[in-house]
Design an enzyme around this catalytic site. Structure first.
Site, PDB file in Angstrom:
ATOM      1  N   LYS A  11      -4.307  -6.600   4.118  1.00 35.51           N
ATOM      2  CA  LYS A  11      -4.340  -5.532   3.105  1.00 35.51           C
ATOM      3  C   LYS A  11      -5.778  -5.235   2.693  1.00 35.51           C
ATOM      4  CE  LYS A  11      -2.827  -2.701  -0.132  1.00 35.51           C
ATOM      5  NZ  LYS A  11      -3.916  -2.500  -1.074  1.00 35.51           N
TER       6      LYS A  11
ATOM      7  N   HIS B 178      -7.280  -3.163   5.369  1.00 42.30           N
ATOM      8  CA  HIS B 178      -6.708  -1.821   5.189  1.00 42.30           C
ATOM      9  C   HIS B 178      -7.508  -1.047   4.159  1.00 42.30           C
ATOM     10  CE1 HIS B 178      -4.319   0.860   2.613  1.00 42.30           C
ATOM     11  NE2 HIS B 178      -3.621   1.185   3.680  1.00 42.30           N
ATOM     12  N   ASN B 179      -7.803  -1.681   3.022  1.00 43.16           N
ATOM     13  CA  ASN B 179      -8.536  -0.995   1.963  1.00 43.16           C
ATOM     14  C   ASN B 179      -9.969  -0.689   2.369  1.00 43.16           C
ATOM     15  OD1 ASN B 179      -6.156  -1.475   0.584  1.00 43.16           O
ATOM     16  ND2 ASN B 179      -7.164  -2.043  -1.312  1.00 43.16           N
TER      17      ASN B 179
ATOM     18  N   SER C 101       0.827  -1.203   0.000  1.00 39.26           N
ATOM     19  CA  SER C 101       0.000   0.000   0.000  1.00 39.26           C
ATOM     20  C   SER C 101       0.860   1.252   0.000  1.00 39.26           C
ATOM     21  CB  SER C 101      -0.913   0.024   1.226  1.00 39.26           C
ATOM     22  OG  SER C 101      -1.696   1.208   1.226  1.00 39.26           O
TER      23      SER C 101
ATOM     24  N   GLU D  16      -9.745   2.254   4.449  1.00 39.03           N
ATOM     25  CA  GLU D  16      -9.478   3.371   3.533  1.00 39.03           C
ATOM     26  C   GLU D  16     -10.789   3.890   2.918  1.00 39.03           C
ATOM     27  OE1 GLU D  16      -7.708   3.445  -0.914  1.00 39.03           O
ATOM     28  OE2 GLU D  16      -6.361   2.597   0.578  1.00 39.03           O
TER      29      GLU D  16
END
Length: 488
Positions: free
Chosen positions: A189, A192-193, A130, A196
């Site tokens: 990940k 995380h997105n 990222s 986000e």
């Protein structure tokens, strides 16, 4: 003669190119390969000119240039292209060699590939990367998982090129560490997105409240975000929002006002929501962020509905400075909820998959380099350091006090927005989740009675031990047989 290269990267789009240049900067010799070999020559003649990067026009040539164990990193589109390259690589690699997928692959696909590649005697890493183009070039957040035996061979490269953050002792720690086996790296990940998505939606709702509710100009809002970026909300996304709102077009008008209000998405947010439904974890804020993008894409329908339903002015009759502070509090409190939900999801996935996730370490990995990097993540790391068994972020003393301090402004923003017809789905869902979580009793007793009435699904009683199930013949004409017990 020993092969000269430390690692190969396949895929020369911007992310692949920038990772190669980053590795080169840190003293590693990289082989660059691409399905379209002309791209290799273009890269060597321009972006990689003057570096130690070596070009390879075939898989055979690339493999021959690599030191053992061979390390090959795929920076290609997720899905079938990854499987296709794995099949191309396998005949040319030997036991102990390592294939790395640095794209945004679905964690289930990564788990499947780990087992498949290991069955061939090789090792496999699925790694979240990222930070976008700039992060790839100068220091991303890297979240590797898969074959644990591969990590020592990849660790020196990944930790060298990753972003670094300083601790209280002045030590610079890399935003990269081993996450876990199977699809753990890509799962982290993915979450995380999802976070986000939530952060971006919250910021957009704050923008909308200031723009429509307070009638503020982009320049005025840019100044507000600049101020916020010096406090608790200090983060990359707040920083770039400040810059976006200050940007003018060629005619001097704010550029943001000329951008069509329809948002795209690549699927990782959707995957997060699907996984949460499978695990029964309510990531309500992230879900609203995903659906918010879906609603934005319905531009034509929204234009029609605006004509049909119209409405009164959305301008708020409130003191500007005080309401801006309320928006800041709502943004901060909702952000806490979003991360609490994300960590709940990771904990549930870890339990199901047998991963031993280091939650404080994950916060450190996200502290620099990635899109959601923020000072806030330091507070999360500290919370897990103080209590490694922390059940929920909201139960950490720091975040408990932060929510209590922000609650009044948060409620003011949501109620005012609803009264004025300004959509704030992420702010609202975060507050609803908070109110549900702190309710010792919810109306699910009535819901269970309804399920038992029409489907004989049974219920538990408050005056009996948990795990005992009862069925009532509600109409007098039903049978005594229950269909099934329910899942908690």
């Amino acid at each position: 003669m020993q092969a000269p290269a430390d690692i190969a990267v396949i895929g020369l789009a911007v992310m692949g190119q920038n990772l190669i240049l980053n590795m080169n900067d840190h003293g590693f010799t990289v082989v660059a390969h691409n399905r379209s070999t002309a791209k290799v020559d273009e890269f060597l003649a321009h972006e990689a000119k003057g570096t130690k990067v070596i070009g390879a026009h075939s898989i055979e040539e690339m493999v021959a240039l690599l030191k053992r164990p061979r390390r090959v990193m795929l920076m290609v589109k997720a899905g079938n292209p990854v499987d296709e390259f794995i099949e191309q690589l396998l005949p040319h690699l030997e036991p102990g060699d390592i294939i790395i997928d640095g794209g945004n692959s679905l964690f289930d696909d990564t788990a499947r590939r780990v087992k498949y590649v290991e069955s061939k005697g090789l090792l496999y890493i699925g790694s979240g990367v990222s930070g976008g183009e700039e992060g790839a070039r100068f220091g991303p957040s890297i979240m590797p998982g898969g074959s644990a035996a591969a990590w020592p061979h990849v660790k020196p490269i990944f930790q060298a090129i990753a972003a670094k953050v300083g601790g209280a002792d002045g030590h610079q720690a890399p935003c990269c560490d081993w996450v876990g086996e199977g699809g753990a790296g890509h799962y982290v990940k993915m979450v995380h997105n999802g976070i986000e998505y939530g952060d971006m939606q919250l910021i957009c709702e704050a923008y909308q409240l200031m723009h429509e509710g307070l009638g503020m100009t982009p320049a005025e809002m840019s100044a507000v975000f600049a101020d916020w970026n010096r406090g608790e909300l200090d983060s990359y996304l707040i920083e770039i929002t400040r810059d976006i709102l200050a940007k003018t077009d060629a005619d001097g008008a704010p550029l943001v006002d000329k951008i069509l209000d329809t948002a795209g998405q690549k699927g990782t947010g959707k995957w997060t929501v699907i996984s949460s439904a499978d695990l029964g974890i309510p990531i309500t804020l992230m879900a609203e962020a995903v659906y918010g993008r879906c609603v934005s894409a319905m531009k034509d329908l929204r234009m029609q509905a605006a004509q049909v339903f119209g409405g009164a002015s959305r301008t708020m009759d409130t003191e500007r400075a005080a309401f801006i502070e309320a928006i800041r509090q709502a943004l901060y409190a909702s952000k806490i909820i979003s991360y609490a939900q994300g960590y709940m999801l990771m904990a549930a996935a870890a339990e199901q998959n047998g991963w031993r996730l280091n939650y404080g370490g994950i916060a450190l990995m996200w502290r620099g380099g990635c899109i959601i990097r923020s000072a806030f993540l330091g507070d999360i790391k500290a919370a897990f350091e103080q209590d490694p068994q922390l059940q929920n972020l909201l139960m950490a003393p720091f975040f408990e006090q932060a929510i209590k301090k922000s609650e009044a402004g948060w409620r003011q923003v949501v109620t005012t927005a609803v009264a004025k017809g300004i959509p704030v789905p992420a702010f609202s869902s975060a507050l609803a989740f908070f109110d549900s979580l702190r309710s010792a009793r919810l109306p699910a007793n009535l819901l269970q009675a309804q399920r038992d009435y029409f489907g004989a699904h049974t219920y538990e009683r408050v005056d009996q031990p948990r795990g005992q199930f009862f069925h009532t013949n509600w109409t007098g004409s039903g049978g005594r047989t229950a269909s099934s017990t329910y899942s908690v």
